[in-house]
Design a protein around this motif. Structure first.
Motif, mmCIF file in Angstrom:
data_model
loop_
_atom_site.group_PDB
_atom_site.id
_atom_site.type_symbol
_atom_site.label_atom_id
_atom_site.label_comp_id
_atom_site.label_asym_id
_atom_site.label_seq_id
_atom_site.Cartn_x
_atom_site.Cartn_y
_atom_site.Cartn_z
ATOM 1 N N ILE A 31 72.797 62.308 82.307
ATOM 2 C CA ILE A 31 71.372 62.622 82.374
ATOM 3 C C ILE A 31 71.125 63.818 83.284
ATOM 4 N N ALA A 32 71.815 63.848 84.422
ATOM 5 C CA ALA A 32 71.604 64.931 85.381
ATOM 6 C C ALA A 32 72.003 66.289 84.804
ATOM 7 N N GLU A 52 64.571 66.338 75.726
ATOM 8 C CA GLU A 52 64.958 65.814 74.411
ATOM 9 C C GLU A 52 66.398 65.307 74.428
ATOM 10 N N ILE A 53 67.290 66.058 75.077
ATOM 11 C CA ILE A 53 68.690 65.635 75.165
ATOM 12 C C ILE A 53 68.790 64.360 75.984
ATOM 13 N N GLY A 55 67.703 61.474 73.989
ATOM 14 C CA GLY A 55 68.696 61.147 72.974
ATOM 15 C C GLY A 55 69.867 60.377 73.550
ATOM 16 N N VAL A 56 70.314 60.769 74.749
ATOM 17 C CA VAL A 56 71.404 60.057 75.411
ATOM 18 C C VAL A 56 70.982 58.614 75.690
ATOM 19 N N TYR A 57 69.771 58.453 76.203
ATOM 20 C CA TYR A 57 69.294 57.089 76.506
ATOM 21 C C TYR A 57 69.176 56.255 75.238
ATOM 22 N N ALA A 113 75.926 59.800 66.608
ATOM 23 C CA ALA A 113 75.383 59.682 67.968
ATOM 24 C C ALA A 113 75.912 58.429 68.645
ATOM 25 N N LEU A 114 76.026 57.334 67.906
ATOM 26 C CA LEU A 114 76.576 56.104 68.474
ATOM 27 C C LEU A 114 78.057 56.274 68.824
#
Length: 417
Positions: free
Chosen positions: A71-72, A78-79, A82-84, A205-206
């Motif tokens: 996250i950092a 948006e990225i 998407g990660v979350y 993505a998964l």
């Protein structure tokens, strides 16, 4: 230097004030629960919590290790979203797979009349694997933890404790805990996505999320198995009364560990953000050593009294049960900054895993003679052996990493815990 110290103070306050106090507050609520339920029900709640904590680690699947830096380092909101989202759906699938198995195990380890209670408590703990705290840590925003974890969780647990006091039915406590997690998730998702749940990501993505989280998953699962073992192990060597007393000591130890985790959260980015990291590393290790000593002594000195005041006279754990937990607390506290700020950022996650496995093996080998000599009090002593061996391995590997010049690895290219 004043600016650096102000930055450190702000981080310590942000992650060590309300989030830490909220983590410890359930101890007071549990005092209401224990005075309104039987010894068998308390033992079942503790077994369910212990097995559920391992389920939590399985569901989280290393995201508390790899999530914050992901996250950092993300360049856009948006990225990050998407990660979350990918993480949440992956963890939801794991929750569906893990919860039934862990609930059945918790029920099997509990007395037949309290099997359902242990299973529901286990499920409520497993649900915590959907937590968003790693996301807030990555953003450096402890306020998100307060709004979407602390307040809903405390409110639900307070309602559950009150319901137990009124009805004398312990099942209300885990039931309300489940409700609190669901409400917190919905509120956070409405804020982040303007919908109840993130939109399902694609298969790629998964798969990417799974690849990202695998390195930290092994570390967390081994650590979870190590810390969750004492209470279930006690069911094989002691009666319900002994299990209940050990559960009181175990609960105080577990909540004490929140202080080591909070200190690690507060210091991690502060240590790693500065190019001159040697001094900050030393400060972090020094603070964790002080916390380990003070926390361990408090467990021995005040543990029995605290267990009596919090859980009732019938659940006062003897000082012999706190000695092993005190030593384990010291080793966990000392190992935390070495793992978070030295080994994992330098790409030594597998080294951490190896140390953990060796520690777990040594603890298991020490368990039988410890139990034979000290009874249930030998179980936390075996835990101390496991944590001590692991922490010693961390120190040796960190010194080796510095000697071979591993400091050249870019922090941004590896995962942080």
């Amino acid at each position: 230097m004043p600016d650096r110290m102000r930055s450190l103070s702000a981080r310590l306050f942000g992650f060590g004030s309300l989030p830490l106090l909220a983590s410890l507050a359930p101890l007071l609520l549990l005092g209401i629960v224990t005075r309104s339920c039987s010894i068998e029900q308390w033992a079942a709640l503790s077994v369910g919590q212990a097995v559920g904590s391992f389920a939590t680690s399985a569901v989280m699947f290393g995201w508390q290790v790899v999530g914050p830096p992901a996250i950092a380092l993300a360049k856009t909101e948006e990225i990050r979203a998407g990660v979350y989202a990918s993480s949440w759906w992956m963890r939801l699938l794991l929750l569906i797979l893990v919860t039934p198995c862990s609930a059945i195990l918790a029920a099997a380890l509990s007395p037949p009349e309290t099997a359902a209670l242990a299973a529901i408590m286990c499920a409520s703990a497993a649900l915590s694997g959907l937590s968003m705290t790693w996301y807030a840590i990555g953003l450096g925003r402890p306020g998100l933890i307060t709004a979407y974890e602390v307040l809903p969780r405390l409110s639900s647990l307070a309602i559950g404790a009150a319901m137990v006091a009124v009805t004398c039915r312990a099942i209300w406590y885990p039931a309300c805990a489940i409700l609190g997690v669901v409400v917190a998730q919905i509120l956070f998702h409405r804020s982040l996505f303007s919908r109840f749940f993130p939109a399902p990501p694609g298969r790629e993505a998964l798969r990417s999320a799974a690849r990202l989280s695998v390195p930290g998953a092994g570390v967390i699962l081994i650590a979870g198995a190590r810390s969750a073992a004492p209470v279930p192990a006690a069911t094989f060597v002691g009666d319900a009364g002994q299990v209940a007393l050990l559960s009181s000591a175990d609960r105080l130890y577990r909540y004490g560990l929140f202080s080591a985790s909070a200190l690690g959260d507060a210091l991690q980015n502060w240590v790693l953000e500065d190019a001159l990291r040697g001094r900050r590393h030393a400060i972090a290790v020094g603070l964790h050593i002080v916390l380990g000593v003070v926390g361990g002594l408090l467990l021995i000195w005040a543990g029995p009294l605290a267990s009596r005041l919090l859980f009732g006279d019938h659940l006062e754990a003897p000082v012999t049960m706190f000695i092993g937990y005190a030593a384990a607390f010291f080793f966990v506290s000392v190992g935390t900054p070495i793992v978070r700020n030295v080994l994992v950022p330098r790409g030594r996650t597998r080294v951490v895993l190896v140390c953990d496995m060796i520690g777990l093996s040594c603890g298991a080998a020490a368990a039988l003679p410890m139990i034979e000599k000290f009874g249930c009090a030998g179980i936390p002593l075996a835990l101390a052996v496991a944590e001590g061996v692991a922490a010693s391995g961390y120190v040796l590997m960190a010194l080796r990493a510095r000697r071979v010049g591993a400091d050249g690895d870019p922090i941004g290219s590896t995962t942080t815990s």
